[in-house]
Design a protein around this motif. Structure first.
Motif, short mmCIF file in Angstrom:
data_model
loop_
_atom_site.label_atom_id
_atom_site.label_comp_id
_atom_site.label_asym_id
_atom_site.label_seq_id
_atom_site.Cartn_x
_atom_site.Cartn_y
_atom_site.Cartn_z
N VAL A 263 0.83 -1.20 0.00
CA VAL A 263 0.00 0.00 0.00
C VAL A 263 0.87 1.26 0.00
O VAL A 263 0.59 2.22 -0.73
CB VAL A 263 -0.96 -0.02 1.20
N ALA A 264 1.93 1.25 0.79
CA ALA A 264 2.82 2.42 0.85
C ALA A 264 3.45 2.69 -0.51
O ALA A 264 3.53 3.84 -0.97
CB ALA A 264 3.90 2.21 1.91
N GLU A 265 3.91 1.64 -1.18
CA GLU A 265 4.54 1.82 -2.49
C GLU A 265 3.52 2.27 -3.53
O GLU A 265 3.83 3.09 -4.41
CB GLU A 265 5.23 0.53 -2.90
N PHE A 266 2.29 1.76 -3.43
CA PHE A 266 1.24 2.19 -4.35
C PHE A 266 0.98 3.69 -4.17
O PHE A 266 0.92 4.45 -5.15
CB PHE A 266 -0.04 1.41 -4.09
N LEU A 267 0.81 4.13 -2.94
CA LEU A 267 0.53 5.54 -2.67
C LEU A 267 1.70 6.42 -3.10
O LEU A 267 1.49 7.51 -3.66
CB LEU A 267 0.24 5.74 -1.18
N LEU A 320 -14.18 5.09 0.54
CA LEU A 320 -13.53 3.78 0.66
C LEU A 320 -14.57 2.69 0.91
O LEU A 320 -15.56 2.92 1.61
CB LEU A 320 -12.50 3.81 1.80
N ARG A 321 -14.35 1.53 0.34
CA ARG A 321 -15.30 0.44 0.49
C ARG A 321 -14.69 -0.80 1.14
O ARG A 321 -15.38 -1.55 1.82
CB ARG A 321 -15.88 0.07 -0.89
N VAL A 322 -13.41 -1.05 0.93
CA VAL A 322 -12.74 -2.18 1.59
C VAL A 322 -12.16 -1.70 2.92
O VAL A 322 -12.33 -2.35 3.95
CB VAL A 322 -11.64 -2.78 0.69
N PHE A 323 -11.47 -0.57 2.90
CA PHE A 323 -11.09 0.09 4.15
C PHE A 323 -12.37 0.57 4.83
O PHE A 323 -13.27 1.12 4.18
CB PHE A 323 -10.20 1.30 3.87
N THR A 324 -12.45 0.39 6.13
CA THR A 324 -13.58 0.87 6.90
C THR A 324 -13.20 2.19 7.59
O THR A 324 -12.14 2.28 8.19
CB THR A 324 -14.00 -0.15 7.97
N LEU A 325 -14.06 3.18 7.47
CA LEU A 325 -13.84 4.45 8.14
C LEU A 325 -14.20 4.27 9.61
O LEU A 325 -15.37 4.11 9.96
CB LEU A 325 -14.69 5.55 7.50
N ALA A 326 -13.18 4.26 10.46
CA ALA A 326 -13.42 3.97 11.88
C ALA A 326 -12.22 4.37 12.71
O ALA A 326 -11.09 4.46 12.23
CB ALA A 326 -13.71 2.48 12.08
N GLU A 327 -12.48 4.63 14.00
CA GLU A 327 -11.39 4.82 14.97
C GLU A 327 -10.67 3.48 15.15
O GLU A 327 -11.14 2.44 14.73
CB GLU A 327 -11.97 5.27 16.31
N ARG A 363 -4.92 8.67 7.79
CA ARG A 363 -4.17 7.57 8.39
C ARG A 363 -4.80 6.23 8.03
O ARG A 363 -6.03 6.09 8.10
CB ARG A 363 -4.13 7.71 9.92
N LEU A 364 -3.96 5.27 7.67
CA LEU A 364 -4.43 3.94 7.31
C LEU A 364 -3.86 2.89 8.27
O LEU A 364 -2.67 2.93 8.60
CB LEU A 364 -4.00 3.57 5.90
N SER A 365 -4.70 1.98 8.69
CA SER A 365 -4.26 0.77 9.36
C SER A 365 -4.50 -0.36 8.36
O SER A 365 -5.65 -0.75 8.10
CB SER A 365 -5.06 0.53 10.64
N VAL A 366 -3.42 -0.85 7.78
CA VAL A 366 -3.53 -1.83 6.69
C VAL A 366 -3.72 -3.22 7.29
O VAL A 366 -2.91 -3.69 8.09
CB VAL A 366 -2.29 -1.79 5.79
N GLY A 367 -4.81 -3.87 6.90
CA GLY A 367 -5.16 -5.18 7.44
C GLY A 367 -4.52 -6.32 6.68
O GLY A 367 -3.49 -6.17 6.01
N ILE A 368 -5.16 -7.47 6.74
CA ILE A 368 -4.57 -8.69 6.15
C ILE A 368 -5.37 -9.20 4.95
O ILE A 368 -5.25 -10.37 4.56
CB ILE A 368 -4.40 -9.79 7.22
N GLU A 369 -6.18 -8.32 4.34
CA GLU A 369 -6.90 -8.70 3.13
C GLU A 369 -5.93 -8.89 1.96
O GLU A 369 -4.71 -8.73 2.11
CB GLU A 369 -7.93 -7.62 2.76
N ASP A 370 -6.47 -9.16 0.78
CA ASP A 370 -5.63 -9.20 -0.42
C ASP A 370 -5.15 -7.79 -0.74
O ASP A 370 -5.96 -6.85 -0.83
CB ASP A 370 -6.44 -9.77 -1.58
N ALA A 371 -3.86 -7.63 -0.92
CA ALA A 371 -3.29 -6.29 -1.13
C ALA A 371 -3.87 -5.62 -2.37
O ALA A 371 -4.05 -4.39 -2.39
CB ALA A 371 -1.77 -6.38 -1.24
N ALA A 372 -4.17 -6.40 -3.42
CA ALA A 372 -4.71 -5.82 -4.64
C ALA A 372 -6.07 -5.18 -4.40
O ALA A 372 -6.40 -4.14 -4.98
CB ALA A 372 -4.81 -6.87 -5.74
N ASP A 373 -6.88 -5.78 -3.53
CA ASP A 373 -8.18 -5.19 -3.22
C ASP A 373 -8.01 -3.86 -2.47
O ASP A 373 -8.79 -2.92 -2.67
CB ASP A 373 -9.00 -6.14 -2.36
N LEU A 374 -6.99 -3.78 -1.65
CA LEU A 374 -6.74 -2.55 -0.90
C LEU A 374 -6.27 -1.42 -1.81
O LEU A 374 -6.73 -0.28 -1.71
CB LEU A 374 -5.71 -2.82 0.20
N THR A 375 -5.35 -1.72 -2.69
CA THR A 375 -4.85 -0.66 -3.58
C THR A 375 -5.93 -0.23 -4.58
O THR A 375 -6.05 0.96 -4.90
CB THR A 375 -3.60 -1.13 -4.33
#
Length: 388
Positions: A263-267, A320-327, A363-375
């Motif tokens: 995700v960091a390299e994509f951004l 965002l749809r895969v990332f959840t907007l949350a504390e 700020r992003l907390s990157v989870g353990i989903e498929d990285a392609a779905d996140l990017t």
């Protein structure tokens, strides 16, 4: 034998023993407030669950093991753990804290303890020599986050620890972002390690808890007294959930780190992104220190969209749809937040912006989903900023 285990094995076995009653592999949930005594003051190690509970004790043993400490304490939240540390001090004492830290920590310091006579100074700690110079005659505690929340500043724990030790000052490190999988501050000279166990240690966004780990028995005894006297202890069910989370910490952190890099390299390569804050980049401030004191760079990332204003950042996180907007952070699911209006809203705007927490920071907390779905999700959300 278990003391000699490597880290990945310690997450599963460290400080843990089959239950004496029936041999249960997982510590049972001792959902009780009190314990029978055979005679006044004669009991089997536990008398009242605020003072001690077998499930909480199992968690405390695990915390001590994975941080390579001697004594662990489990609390109702990370802030409750911090509260206990500051209660070691007295009016007139001074705390030096990093100027980029969690908003709840700032609020606790400024709004709860400062009116009681404890002084706080906030400063950038990326230069360890500046920290050494700032330690004064009334300084009793240095409070460090590394990487910091949310700017991912990296602080040299060993260098700051040396300055503190030579002056008789306690060093406490909030290790929530890195976890003991990536960084063990006690091994670098810190006196106290703090965790919001709500985050990576629990790992599943289903519990609120906190922890402290120390090596020194006298310090541990003082903290145990405060824990019992103040009463903000971790309940048995919450202790069980954090213990369950710790058992998979090592495998989850591997994926958090892998996805964090992706995700960091994509951004960093996206034309719509102005700046990415992630310790794994060679040009990140103090990257060399991160590479020395950490075994990986984690899944926490902050970034600023190019040309974004407050409303643009809000629009991005809302789309965002895969990332959840949350504390919060550190769960298996990816989360996104807008620090200025969420986690750091309790810090005055001018103070936030001094450390880089602008209205456009995400700020992003990157989870353990498929990285392609996140990017792909981030690509869609960034595109939304430029729509009419």
């Amino acid at each position: 034998m278990k003391k000699d285990l490597r880290f990945n094995s310690r997450t599963i076995h460290g400080g843990q023993h089959p239950d004496k009653a029936y041999g249960a592999v997982m510590p049972p949930i001792y959902q009780t407030s009190t314990y029978a005594q055979s005679s006044p003051g004669q009991h089997q190690g536990y008398e009242y669950s605020r003072s001690g509970n077998p499930t909480r004790h199992a968690l405390e043993e695990s915390l001590a093991s994975i941080e390579n400490g001697r004594f662990g304490l489990a609390f109702a939240s990370g802030l409750a753990a911090m509260d206990a540390v500051v209660k070691l001090l007295k009016p007139g004492d001074e705390v030096l804290a990093t100027n980029d830290l969690y908003g709840g920590s700032y609020r606790l310091f400024r709004k709860v303890f400062e009116p009681l006579g404890i002084r706080f100074r906030f400063l950038g700690m990326q230069d360890a020599e500046a920290v050494a110079s700032a330690i004064g005659p009334e300084t009793r505690l240095v409070w460090v986050e590394t990487p910091t929340n949310p700017m991912m500043q990296v602080i040299d724990i060993a260098a700051v620890a040396e300055s503190c030790r030579s002056r008789g000052v306690l060093l406490a490190v909030d290790n929530t972002f890195a976890t003991p999988y990536l960084q063990r501050p006690l091994e670098l000279g810190a006196d106290i390690v703090m965790h919001s166990a709500t985050k990576y240690l629990g790992g599943h966004s289903d519990v609120v808890a906190g922890g402290l780990v120390v090596k020194d028995k006298e310090l541990a005894d003082r903290l145990y007294f405060i824990q019992n006297a103040s009463g903000a202890v971790c309940g048995p069910m919450d202790s069980f959930l954090v213990l369950r989370g710790i058992k998979t910490l090592h495998v989850r952190m591997q994926r958090h780190c892998e996805n964090g890099r992706a995700v960091a390299e994509f951004l960093a390569g996206h034309p719509g992104v102005e700046r990415v804050y992630w310790p794994g980049f060679p040009d990140h401030p103090n990257h060399d220190i991160a590479a020395k004191q950490m075994t990986g760079f984690g899944g926490m990332i902050s970034f600023v969209p190019r040309g974004a204003r407050f409303e643009d950042a809000v629009r991005i996180v809302e789309n965002l749809r895969v990332f959840t907007l949350a504390e919060s952070l550190g769960g298996v699911e990816s989360l996104a937040g807008h620090p200025a209006s969420m986690t750091h809203a309790s810090i005055p705007k001018d103070e936030r912006e001094k450390s880089g927490v602008t209205d456009s920071l995400i700020r992003l907390s990157v989870g353990i989903e498929d990285a392609a779905d996140l990017t792909e999700d981030l690509e869609r959300a960034l595109a939304a900023m430029n729509r009419d």
